[in-house]
Design an enzyme around this catalytic site. Structure first.
Site, PDB file in Angstrom:
ATOM      1  N   ARG B 120      -5.205 -33.352  -4.924  1.00  0.00           N
ATOM      2  CA  ARG B 120      -4.671 -32.523  -3.828  1.00  0.00           C
ATOM      3  C   ARG B 120      -4.452 -33.308  -2.534  1.00  0.00           C
ATOM      4  O   ARG B 120      -4.439 -32.722  -1.448  1.00  0.00           O
ATOM      5  CB  ARG B 120      -5.558 -31.312  -3.552  1.00  0.00           C
ATOM      6  CG  ARG B 120      -5.728 -30.396  -4.752  1.00  0.00           C
ATOM      7  CD  ARG B 120      -6.333 -29.057  -4.374  1.00  0.00           C
ATOM      8  NE  ARG B 120      -6.597 -28.279  -5.576  1.00  0.00           N
ATOM      9  CZ  ARG B 120      -7.750 -28.266  -6.228  1.00  0.00           C
ATOM     10  NH1 ARG B 120      -8.760 -28.992  -5.784  1.00  0.00           N
ATOM     11  NH2 ARG B 120      -7.899 -27.522  -7.296  1.00  0.00           N
ATOM     12  N   LYS B 142       9.467 -36.491   3.168  1.00  0.00           N
ATOM     13  CA  LYS B 142       9.972 -35.759   2.010  1.00  0.00           C
ATOM     14  C   LYS B 142       9.670 -36.557   0.757  1.00  0.00           C
ATOM     15  O   LYS B 142      10.088 -37.707   0.643  1.00  0.00           O
ATOM     16  CB  LYS B 142      11.486 -35.571   2.122  1.00  0.00           C
ATOM     17  CG  LYS B 142      11.909 -34.396   2.954  1.00  0.00           C
ATOM     18  CD  LYS B 142      13.377 -34.125   2.685  1.00  0.00           C
ATOM     19  CE  LYS B 142      13.926 -33.013   3.540  1.00  0.00           C
ATOM     20  NZ  LYS B 142      15.353 -32.800   3.273  1.00  0.00           N
ATOM     21  N   GLU B 184      23.909 -44.297   4.754  1.00  0.00           N
ATOM     22  CA  GLU B 184      22.981 -43.466   5.537  1.00  0.00           C
ATOM     23  C   GLU B 184      22.947 -43.907   7.000  1.00  0.00           C
ATOM     24  O   GLU B 184      22.814 -43.087   7.905  1.00  0.00           O
ATOM     25  CB  GLU B 184      21.573 -43.485   4.935  1.00  0.00           C
ATOM     26  CG  GLU B 184      21.451 -42.864   3.546  1.00  0.00           C
ATOM     27  CD  GLU B 184      21.404 -41.318   3.528  1.00  0.00           C
ATOM     28  OE1 GLU B 184      21.237 -40.691   4.600  1.00  0.00           O
ATOM     29  OE2 GLU B 184      21.538 -40.751   2.425  1.00  0.00           O
ATOM     30  N   LYS B 226      15.842 -40.510  13.267  1.00  0.00           N
ATOM     31  CA  LYS B 226      15.226 -39.655  12.253  1.00  0.00           C
ATOM     32  C   LYS B 226      13.849 -39.160  12.708  1.00  0.00           C
ATOM     33  O   LYS B 226      13.503 -37.990  12.497  1.00  0.00           O
ATOM     34  CB  LYS B 226      15.113 -40.395  10.918  1.00  0.00           C
ATOM     35  CG  LYS B 226      14.479 -39.508   9.852  1.00  0.00           C
ATOM     36  CD  LYS B 226      15.038 -39.701   8.483  1.00  0.00           C
ATOM     37  CE  LYS B 226      14.467 -38.643   7.540  1.00  0.00           C
ATOM     38  NZ  LYS B 226      14.751 -38.919   6.146  1.00  0.00           N
ATOM     39  N   GLU B 236      11.926 -28.800   7.897  1.00  0.00           N
ATOM     40  CA  GLU B 236      13.333 -28.468   7.704  1.00  0.00           C
ATOM     41  C   GLU B 236      13.613 -26.974   7.775  1.00  0.00           C
ATOM     42  O   GLU B 236      14.223 -26.393   6.889  1.00  0.00           O
ATOM     43  CB  GLU B 236      13.821 -29.044   6.355  1.00  0.00           C
ATOM     44  CG  GLU B 236      15.332 -29.067   6.261  1.00  0.00           C
ATOM     45  CD  GLU B 236      15.838 -29.847   5.038  1.00  0.00           C
ATOM     46  OE1 GLU B 236      15.400 -30.975   4.831  1.00  0.00           O
ATOM     47  OE2 GLU B 236      16.659 -29.291   4.323  1.00  0.00           O
ATOM     48  N   ARG B 240      16.447 -30.286  11.171  1.00  0.00           N
ATOM     49  CA  ARG B 240      16.287 -31.370  10.199  1.00  0.00           C
ATOM     50  C   ARG B 240      17.336 -31.286   9.101  1.00  0.00           C
ATOM     51  O   ARG B 240      17.712 -32.294   8.508  1.00  0.00           O
ATOM     52  CB  ARG B 240      14.883 -31.335   9.599  1.00  0.00           C
ATOM     53  CG  ARG B 240      14.669 -32.478   8.639  1.00  0.00           C
ATOM     54  CD  ARG B 240      13.227 -32.707   8.258  1.00  0.00           C
ATOM     55  NE  ARG B 240      13.158 -33.816   7.314  1.00  0.00           N
ATOM     56  CZ  ARG B 240      12.047 -34.367   6.881  1.00  0.00           C
ATOM     57  NH1 ARG B 240      10.891 -33.902   7.317  1.00  0.00           N
ATOM     58  NH2 ARG B 240      12.067 -35.363   6.031  1.00  0.00           N
ATOM     59  N   ASN B 244      21.125 -33.601   6.122  1.00  0.00           N
ATOM     60  CA  ASN B 244      21.731 -33.436   4.799  1.00  0.00           C
ATOM     61  C   ASN B 244      23.257 -33.511   4.846  1.00  0.00           C
ATOM     62  O   ASN B 244      23.918 -33.213   3.851  1.00  0.00           O
ATOM     63  CB  ASN B 244      21.293 -32.102   4.195  1.00  0.00           C
ATOM     64  CG  ASN B 244      19.805 -32.094   3.914  1.00  0.00           C
ATOM     65  OD1 ASN B 244      19.273 -33.031   3.342  1.00  0.00           O
ATOM     66  ND2 ASN B 244      19.120 -31.038   4.340  1.00  0.00           N
ATOM     67  N   HIS B 247      25.296 -34.437   1.871  1.00  0.00           N
ATOM     68  CA  HIS B 247      24.410 -34.481   0.711  1.00  0.00           C
ATOM     69  C   HIS B 247      24.675 -33.370  -0.301  1.00  0.00           C
ATOM     70  O   HIS B 247      24.424 -33.557  -1.486  1.00  0.00           O
ATOM     71  CB  HIS B 247      22.949 -34.449   1.161  1.00  0.00           C
ATOM     72  CG  HIS B 247      22.467 -35.776   1.668  1.00  0.00           C
ATOM     73  ND1 HIS B 247      23.055 -36.430   2.727  1.00  0.00           N
ATOM     74  CD2 HIS B 247      21.471 -36.598   1.237  1.00  0.00           C
ATOM     75  CE1 HIS B 247      22.417 -37.581   2.944  1.00  0.00           C
ATOM     76  NE2 HIS B 247      21.456 -37.698   2.058  1.00  0.00           N
ATOM     77  N   HIS B 251      25.165 -34.648  -3.837  1.00  0.00           N
ATOM     78  CA  HIS B 251      24.312 -34.264  -4.972  1.00  0.00           C
ATOM     79  C   HIS B 251      25.155 -33.740  -6.131  1.00  0.00           C
ATOM     80  O   HIS B 251      24.823 -33.957  -7.296  1.00  0.00           O
ATOM     81  CB  HIS B 251      23.298 -33.201  -4.555  1.00  0.00           C
ATOM     82  CG  HIS B 251      22.158 -33.745  -3.745  1.00  0.00           C
ATOM     83  ND1 HIS B 251      21.221 -32.933  -3.151  1.00  0.00           N
ATOM     84  CD2 HIS B 251      21.802 -35.015  -3.440  1.00  0.00           C
ATOM     85  CE1 HIS B 251      20.348 -33.694  -2.508  1.00  0.00           C
ATOM     86  NE2 HIS B 251      20.681 -34.949  -2.664  1.00  0.00           N
ATOM     87  N   HIS B 264      22.878 -43.272  -4.802  1.00  0.00           N
ATOM     88  CA  HIS B 264      22.797 -42.139  -3.888  1.00  0.00           C
ATOM     89  C   HIS B 264      23.689 -42.344  -2.667  1.00  0.00           C
ATOM     90  O   HIS B 264      24.465 -41.462  -2.282  1.00  0.00           O
ATOM     91  CB  HIS B 264      21.341 -41.939  -3.472  1.00  0.00           C
ATOM     92  CG  HIS B 264      21.134 -40.861  -2.464  1.00  0.00           C
ATOM     93  ND1 HIS B 264      21.360 -39.531  -2.748  1.00  0.00           N
ATOM     94  CD2 HIS B 264      20.734 -40.906  -1.166  1.00  0.00           C
ATOM     95  CE1 HIS B 264      21.098 -38.804  -1.667  1.00  0.00           C
ATOM     96  NE2 HIS B 264      20.718 -39.615  -0.697  1.00  0.00           N
TER      97      HIS B 264
END
Lengths: 362, 362
Positions: B120, B142, B184, B226, B236, B240, B244, B247, B251, B264
């Site tokens: 955890r 992330k 990016e 960032k 997010e 935030r 994306n 993206h 994706h 990517h």
């Protein structure tokens, strides 16, 4: 209907406890009309309660899907977790969805971890249907799956937005699982509250026979005690670890036997006795205290001896792999007295073995 | 050596940026002598940098293990994650251990999610070795793995205790991956900072040829941009999501082709152009703005067209499964002007298809 509030650092949530709650749309606050919901359950529980919950959610105007995972601790795995992700993705659930765990500790732990992980976190409601889950795993936000090399090794601290405890669900619970739940109930008295321990000594037989008003009080008291400790220490940096009383021994039993042979509560019952024996050998509590705990567990129809054929020295390798191990040193929860527990690392392995042998030596 | 601080609600951590950092024990603060460490890497990166990092950690007095996961986006799975858990358990790592991600985005994402989940949550240090990971995935916490039905669908928000960016690692990076990282980099200018966009228009060729001082400034500026947005909105819920940009389209390309066929950053490059075209069709930016972005991406050796044979209407089913979808509605990031982005749900599917077709229509 009773309510216990769990106060966390940045928010709070409520546990509601009562009868017939699953039929009542009000129980499902804060869900709203139009919300999407994925119910996670297993075939055994779904048979009894799934349609009740679905109908109430339909009445509320929610869009409801469900996914069933196989029943049993041995399915508390990454594979079962992935079944939930697949169901969520196949039905195009977004990060605005809510996952509802309908079942015992296994369902709650996996569904909670799925909620923590799906799209990095979605809302989560617990409906614990076993006594064990009601007093223990549904409070406090510990979620996890097992790994073949250790129990609960993979998971997250992730809090539900609410917990709904409907004691009707206990009517269909096997007697053996009622007893397993009572092991955790007895734990609360043993480590936190000697008055509650004494109350249990008085009422244990009526709890075994599921007398409603006593049961509701008992669940409320356990949730209060657990909520208080979780509020103080959500991530188990200090006092929350006291809740693991008996669990380091108990996990050794469960791992040795293979998950699912003994119920978790049964392993914890024996584990608590071994930890109590260790506390006695360590000069903390009396032989009579150990005997009172033993009697209370026996009256709850719980085992009070190591499993047949499990040698005391066989506990150690499992215990050393426990999450509570600190830099290779065993970290154990012992009793200062009935109702007062503490954490120690200052215990030799020899003494641990002696404590495990205590009951066979009597 | 430069430092960028990332300020979070309840703590902060530092990103250090420079040359030869992996050889320097000081880079590994806050690790101490006696600490246990599990380095997660892949065979490609391990060949170049594992012994350097191990030797520095030995010098510091740490106990070091490592585990290698297969190289490539298609291995960003629950199975690879489980390899890390198995290695940790086999070597008896407790919750006091530290996981170090040594590699690109895939290693960072999996190792970070492993750190979030093992017992955890254990400590986590990022050593990003690709330009993409240095400017993007190593900042902001992330972490995730992919599911066969969608990218990054399973994960956690989990922050490292530090990030070490040593630009020496870029010397062994394939040129194609340098370009993917620059996609990016260009994104930051496009959505947040028109002056940085103009700086990139001036220096893009020297960045392609890895000129150290320009590279260090460029990485610092991206990390600052960032870090600022992550500090405002760690999970997010609002701004935030601007990161994306491109993206949702990207994706779709990655999922359509199967992970790992396009990098990517390559998919994001085309995705940004499609999002820019959509912003133009929506009346926000000029054709010239779109052309400037196209030229900058082309100079960075990035693709500027949809993959061969991928029809514009084939994007939509993938896009609707994106995490940014809200109650079934597409949520897209568009440009108000170069350097200023915004989020909208108010875009018809027809217009999305038109934007994807924009470049083939010129």
């Amino acid at each position: 209907m009773l309510t216990v509030d769990v106060e966390l650092k940045d928010r709070k949530y409520s546990i509601i406890i009562g009868k017939d709650l699953l039929k009542d749309v009000e129980s499902f606050y804060p869900l709203n009309s139009g919300d999407r919901v994925m119910i996670v359950s297993n075939p055994t529980i779904a048979k009894y309660h799934l349609s009740t919950v679905e109908n109430t959610l339909f009445k509320l105007g929610c869009h409801v899907d469900h996914v069933l995972i196989p029943d049993g601790e041995k399915y508390k795995t990454l594979e079962s977790l992935n079944l939930i992700f697949t169901a969520l993705l196949e039905k195009n659930h977004s990060r605005d969805t809510t996952i509802i765990a309908l079942g015992g500790g296994v369902v709650g732990d996996i569904a909670g971890y799925a909620a923590a992980s799906y799209q990095r976190g979605v809302r989560f409601i617990q409906i614990p249907t076993t006594l064990l889950a009601q007093v223990d795993s549904s409070v406090g936000g510990k979620t996890a799956v097992n790994h073949s090399l250790g129990k609960n090794m993979i998971g997250a601290f992730y809090q539900p937005i609410s917990v709904i405890i409907d004691i009707n669900t206990l009517n269909t619970l096997p007697r053996r699982e009622v007893s397993a739940g009572l092991a955790e109930v007895i734990k609360y008295g043993t480590i936190f509250d000697v008055q509650f321990f004494e109350w249990l000594e008085k009422h244990i037989d009526k709890l075994v026979s599921l007398e409603s008003s006593l049961l509701i009080y008992c669940i409320e008291r356990c949730c209060q005690l657990k909520a208080r400790i979780v509020a103080q220490d959500e991530k188990e940096h200090s006092d929350r670890a006291l809740l693991n009383f008996g669990h380091t021994f108990g996990h050794a039993i469960e791992t040795h036997l293979g998950y699912g042979n003994w119920l978790h509560g049964e392993a914890v019952a024996v584990g608590m006795l071994e930890a109590a024996a260790l506390s006695y050998l360590n000069g903390d509590i009396t032989e009579n205290d150990v005997a009172r705990l033993e009697l209370l567990l026996a009256r709850a129809n719980l085992p009070t001896y190591s499993p047949d054929g499990m040698l005391s020295k066989e506990y150690l390798p499992y215990m050393k792999r426990d999450k509570k191990v600190l830099n290779g040193e065993l970290r154990l929860i012992l009793l200062k007295s009935l109702g007062v527990a503490y954490i120690t690392t200052n215990i030799s392995e020899d003494k641990v073995v002696q404590a495990i042998d205590y009951f066979s030596q009597l």
